[in-house]
Design an enzyme around this catalytic site. Structure first.
Site, PDB file in Angstrom:
ATOM      1  CG  HIS A 145     -18.129  -6.417   9.942  1.00  0.00           C
ATOM      2  ND1 HIS A 145     -16.824  -6.482  10.400  1.00  0.00           N
ATOM      3  CD2 HIS A 145     -18.479  -7.684   9.614  1.00  0.00           C
ATOM      4  CE1 HIS A 145     -16.419  -7.745  10.363  1.00  0.00           C
ATOM      5  NE2 HIS A 145     -17.404  -8.489   9.882  1.00  0.00           N
ATOM      6  CE  LYS A 193      -5.157   2.460  19.587  1.00  0.00           C
ATOM      7  NZ  LYS A 193      -4.537   1.356  20.304  1.00  0.00           N
ATOM      8  CG  ASN A 203     -17.545  -1.028  12.766  1.00  0.00           C
ATOM      9  OD1 ASN A 203     -16.633  -0.502  12.129  1.00  0.00           O
ATOM     10  ND2 ASN A 203     -17.607  -2.334  12.967  1.00  0.00           N
TER      11      ASN A 203
HETATM   12  C1  GRF Z   1     -14.079  -1.982   4.454  1.00  0.00           C
HETATM   13  O1  GRF Z   1     -14.350  -3.229   3.874  1.00  0.00           O
HETATM   14  C2  GRF Z   1     -14.678  -1.924   5.821  1.00  0.00           C
HETATM   15  O2  GRF Z   1     -15.901  -2.556   5.935  1.00  0.00           O
HETATM   16  C3  GRF Z   1     -13.651  -2.688   6.595  1.00  0.00           C
HETATM   17  O3  GRF Z   1     -12.423  -2.263   6.072  1.00  0.00           O
HETATM   18  C4  GRF Z   1     -12.610  -1.820   4.745  1.00  0.00           C
HETATM   19  C5  GRF Z   1     -12.167  -0.396   4.696  1.00  0.00           C
HETATM   20  O4  GRF Z   1     -12.218   0.113   3.427  1.00  0.00           O
HETATM   21  N1  GRF Z   1     -13.828  -2.571   8.009  1.00  0.00           N
HETATM   22  P1  GRF Z   1     -11.932   1.653   3.195  1.00  0.00           P
HETATM   23  O5  GRF Z   1     -10.679   2.014   3.983  1.00  0.00           O
HETATM   24  O6  GRF Z   1     -13.113   2.430   3.642  1.00  0.00           O
HETATM   25  O7  GRF Z   1     -11.701   1.771   1.723  1.00  0.00           O
END
Ligand code: GRF
Length: 207
Positions: A107, A89, A105
């Protein structure tokens, strides 16, 4: 630090923080987990470690009202640091201002490429493959109002293989995400950094 983790999905990144905290690799603790998805498995992970978990519904709420609720919970748990661990979100500027330089964050690509609106989940890896990149990876960064933008703390590279698809690439990047998040938290809790514009200077490398 008292960490509040925001999640939307399965929560493997959350798990990596909980594990590092429990085994003493980091000093910070996850004190609350908040999800914008009711069925996020991350909430179950929190429960298994006796960490309070909350689902906040977006129904009939403006983004500001939603984030005000978020802040209320974070304040109740004395959260002084926020980790976005697969949180899908978009945060309001109000929230980002309140926790300025205190939100990170993760990514799953090398920002500033393959970030921003629409670049989440498998879409990120599909775009990397479509562009023919030889490397991808992950980025941990401080959060600024623009999506997937802000001073970069850690990046790790992962080779893109000729026979990769979005799923295999995501799977190979994931362990690097887990490690990068822990390294970033360690750097921050030890105050081992300085933010200089978009550059985060690491003062001593001691992970
Ligand atoms: C990860 O690849 C993160 O970088 C992305 O969403 C995924 C989340 O994985 N934003 P998890 O829920 O931590 O297993």
């Amino acid at each position: 630090m008292n960490i509040g983790v925001l999640v939307s999905g399965r929560g493997t990144n959350l798990q990596s923080i909980i594990d590092a905290s429990e085994n003493g690799r980091i000093k910070s603790k996850v004190v609350v987990v908040i999800s914008n998805k009711k069925d996020a498995y991350a909430l179950e992970r929190a429960r298994m470690h006796n960490i309070p978990g909350y689902f906040i519904s977006s129904k009939n709420k403006s983004p500001e009202e939603y984030d005000a609720e978020l802040i209320k919970i974070l304040e109740n748990y004395n959260v002084d640091f926020v980790v976005l661990a697969g949180y899908l979100k978009i945060l309001t500027n109000m929230f980002i201002e309140k926790y300025y330089d205190k939100i990170i964050n993760i990514h799953p690509a090398l920002l500033p490429s393959f970030g921003g609106k629409g670049y989440y989940g498998e879409h990120v890896h599909e775009a990397v493959l479509k562009a023919g990149c030889k490397v991808s990876g992950c980025t941990v960064h401080f959060v600024r109002p623009e999506i997937d933008h802000g001073p970069i703390i850690i990046q790790k590279c992962v080779e893109v293989l000729d026979n990769d698809n979005a799923e295999t690439l995501a799977e190979r990047i994931l362990p690097y995400e887990h490690e990068s998040l822990i390294e970033a938290i360690k750097i921050i809790e030890e105050k081992n950094y300085m933010i200089d514009g978009m550059r985060v200077k690491i003062l001593r490398w001691n992970n």
